[in-house]
Scaffold this active site. Sequence first.
Site, PDB file in Angstrom:
ATOM      1  N   ARG A  65      58.089  49.858   6.883  1.00 18.96           N
ATOM      2  CA  ARG A  65      59.010  49.899   5.754  1.00 18.96           C
ATOM      3  C   ARG A  65      59.948  48.707   5.826  1.00 18.96           C
ATOM      4  O   ARG A  65      60.543  48.437   6.863  1.00 18.96           O
ATOM      5  CB  ARG A  65      59.812  51.205   5.740  1.00 18.96           C
ATOM      6  N   SER A 161      58.655  56.839   1.233  1.00 19.13           N
ATOM      7  CA  SER A 161      59.029  58.250   1.250  1.00 19.13           C
ATOM      8  C   SER A 161      60.322  58.502   0.490  1.00 19.13           C
ATOM      9  O   SER A 161      60.411  58.281  -0.703  1.00 19.13           O
ATOM     10  CB  SER A 161      59.118  58.750   2.693  1.00 19.13           C
ATOM     11  N   HIS A 162      61.349  58.957   1.187  1.00 20.82           N
ATOM     12  CA  HIS A 162      62.611  59.355   0.570  1.00 20.82           C
ATOM     13  C   HIS A 162      63.575  58.188   0.418  1.00 20.82           C
ATOM     14  O   HIS A 162      64.703  58.382  -0.026  1.00 20.82           O
ATOM     15  CB  HIS A 162      63.268  60.447   1.405  1.00 20.82           C
ATOM     16  N   ASP A 343      60.902  64.819  -2.692  1.00 22.39           N
ATOM     17  CA  ASP A 343      61.317  63.420  -2.533  1.00 22.39           C
ATOM     18  C   ASP A 343      60.352  62.477  -3.247  1.00 22.39           C
ATOM     19  O   ASP A 343      59.471  62.908  -3.990  1.00 22.39           O
ATOM     20  CB  ASP A 343      61.450  63.075  -1.052  1.00 22.39           C
ATOM     21  N   ASP A 345      57.741  60.623  -2.476  1.00 25.07           N
ATOM     22  CA  ASP A 345      56.284  60.726  -2.329  1.00 25.07           C
ATOM     23  C   ASP A 345      55.798  62.166  -2.261  1.00 25.07           C
ATOM     24  O   ASP A 345      54.621  62.408  -1.975  1.00 25.07           O
ATOM     25  CB  ASP A 345      55.801  59.947  -1.107  1.00 25.07           C
ATOM     26  N   ASP A 347      56.390  64.710  -0.223  1.00 21.06           N
ATOM     27  CA  ASP A 347      56.098  65.449   1.011  1.00 21.06           C
ATOM     28  C   ASP A 347      57.292  66.262   1.520  1.00 21.06           C
ATOM     29  O   ASP A 347      57.114  67.170   2.321  1.00 21.06           O
ATOM     30  CB  ASP A 347      55.560  64.527   2.105  1.00 21.06           C
ATOM     31  N   ARG A 348      58.495  65.963   1.073  1.00 21.33           N
ATOM     32  CA  ARG A 348      59.672  66.710   1.510  1.00 21.33           C
ATOM     33  C   ARG A 348      60.116  67.674   0.420  1.00 21.33           C
ATOM     34  O   ARG A 348      59.785  67.490  -0.756  1.00 21.33           O
ATOM     35  CB  ARG A 348      60.816  65.764   1.874  1.00 21.33           C
ATOM     36  N   GLU A 438      59.965  70.107  10.104  1.00 22.90           N
ATOM     37  CA  GLU A 438      60.990  69.204  10.625  1.00 22.90           C
ATOM     38  C   GLU A 438      62.287  69.472   9.881  1.00 22.90           C
ATOM     39  O   GLU A 438      62.274  69.820   8.687  1.00 22.90           O
ATOM     40  CB  GLU A 438      60.582  67.743  10.438  1.00 22.90           C
ATOM     41  N   LYS A 451      53.213  66.800   5.704  1.00 24.39           N
ATOM     42  CA  LYS A 451      54.115  67.785   5.125  1.00 24.39           C
ATOM     43  C   LYS A 451      53.876  67.819   3.625  1.00 24.39           C
ATOM     44  O   LYS A 451      53.393  66.847   3.045  1.00 24.39           O
ATOM     45  CB  LYS A 451      55.569  67.475   5.468  1.00 24.39           C
TER      46      LYS A 451
END
Length: 635
Positions: A65, A161-162, A343, A345, A347-348, A438, A451
């Site tokens: 990233r 991601s987030h 989020d 992508d 996954d959260r 997590e 996730k």
Amino acid sequence: MALHMRPAALARQPSRPSAVHVLRLRGGGGTINEHLLTVPGGGLRVESVAVQPFEGQKPGTSGLRRKTAVFMQPHYLESFVQCLFEAVGAAELRGATLVVSGDGRYHNAEAIQTIVKMAAAHGVARVWVGKDGLLSTPAASAVIREREGGQALGGIILTASHNPGGRENDFGIKFNVRNGGPALEALTSEVYSRTQTIERYSIADVPRIDLSEQARYSFCAEDGGAPLFEVEVIDPTEDWLALMRQLFDFPRLKALLAREDMSFCFDAMHGVAGVYAAKLFVEELGVAPTALRNCEPRDDFGGGHPDPNLTYASQLVETMGLLSDGAINERTSSPPELGAAADGDGDRNMILGKRFFVTPSDSVAIIAAHAHALPWLAKLGGLRALARSMPTSAALDRVAQALGLPLYETPTGWKFFGNLMDSELLGGTKLDPLICGEESFGTGSSHVREKDGLWAVLCWLSILAEHNAETPIGHFVGVEQIVKQHWDRFGRNYYCRYDYEGVDSSSAAKMMERLVQMAASFKGEPSQPSAEFTIETMDEFTYTDPVDGSVSGNQGLRVLMSDGSRIIVRLSGTGSVGATVRLYIERYQPAASRTGQPHLLLLSTADALRSLVALALELTQVREFTGREEPTVIT
């Protein structure tokens, strides 16, 4: 019509596809456009480009990233992808199917075009790309594992991601292997090693692929035969949604959502989850479109920070009758019974009840405790194991103990859960089905190897359906009641996390070095830094994988108290610039049946943790080292 290909090697000749024929084909998923492109001379032209190594292309916890502008530098992305392909190996790539997609953030579409060309140059036979270049991270895992029976070698997922998106913010790339999960450290370390010595990369002269429609592009030699290379633009929701239908009782959930006293709100934060939410909640489960918020993916996430927590998901938090600290917002009238966010992508997740916040650690524990309400687990004979990352609260441990299940404590990073899920395949004990989580708003199970934010929402809908199976209208059992019932049975783990984002990396490193030295000098004799707490252990967390025996050290500093309270400090590997210091504080309050004091389960988190937070700030000296009086985010 299905095209089965194992093409010959791509010739390195100065030729370019010169003709396009469009056919209308009908398959199981409906009509699809087929584009046949004739390649003169028998092969695609492949160029070898000289390049100098870029400094710092070391993947972190979830891939590489950096700021978007860094990835947009000439040859930067290409250099990293070349090293990735070399690490995977020519023999693995030749004739393989590869998934390439992302969360739709700025530079996503351009990066996909580049990677498709490089895949062709390295002998990949076929690339699957989600329509509009979109695949959520859990959906990418599902495509790798499920599509055509698991044909894909792996996938390149373009996401940070987030983290915020846009030209001025963050971009990322990671590789998921054949099991659908993130690459292990052995592969990412090999990639990094190659980035330090790279001299050239290879890229094929493939025309730009239209990602706006589902279609198949087949590059064929003039004399016919099997395609030399294919790109198929697929429905990004198809494989994931088919999997969810297998896992959950959709008619039961649809009936729950149709109740007069049930209301629901979902916020995709302008991330890729919005595409899935429209299909899942509206088309499949009958929810009104007005229940969905910010479900149109944008390359800058609408200028927001797509991290589903009380600070950044502010619209949803207000709708659910809460303030950013989790306190009740008296100005909000008639909040929905269930609110959720995902989020960038997908996954959260964050779960909220009416004027009630469910911590991620509590969420995974409650899902595990309701395994009997999750249909696919019953079909598979029930849970076999539970797992959590080390910084996550021990709420899940209490459930594991009550259910007689093994509990695995891993470093942060979903790849560690993947090994547990595949334990039997790797010669170990069968641990599948497994539920894991997590504290950073990640929850999942062995249905994929990532996730899965919307999976967690479906779990909570299933839990609500179970509790309200015979409940009359007007007596709905809500999220808050379910959580408090859980505390009555298992006790409560009061928990919070302080994030200090974008701090000076050298200062953060010095802080951790001091703490490591303190841990090294800890002689095992209990010490009492305050009248309330006694330190029993202070160490660095090291994990020995029970499946493959690999050892992961330096995974965070632990301060363990005699009463089960914990202070954890670690540096996050998910940022794109500077360092993020994460400080985790946890205190366990036993069930009322043990203490006779039920009111101790109902304190505010701030009140319950006040003295432990003060001790954590004093021990770590995080304010002195970071120069920050307050954290960026408290969750």
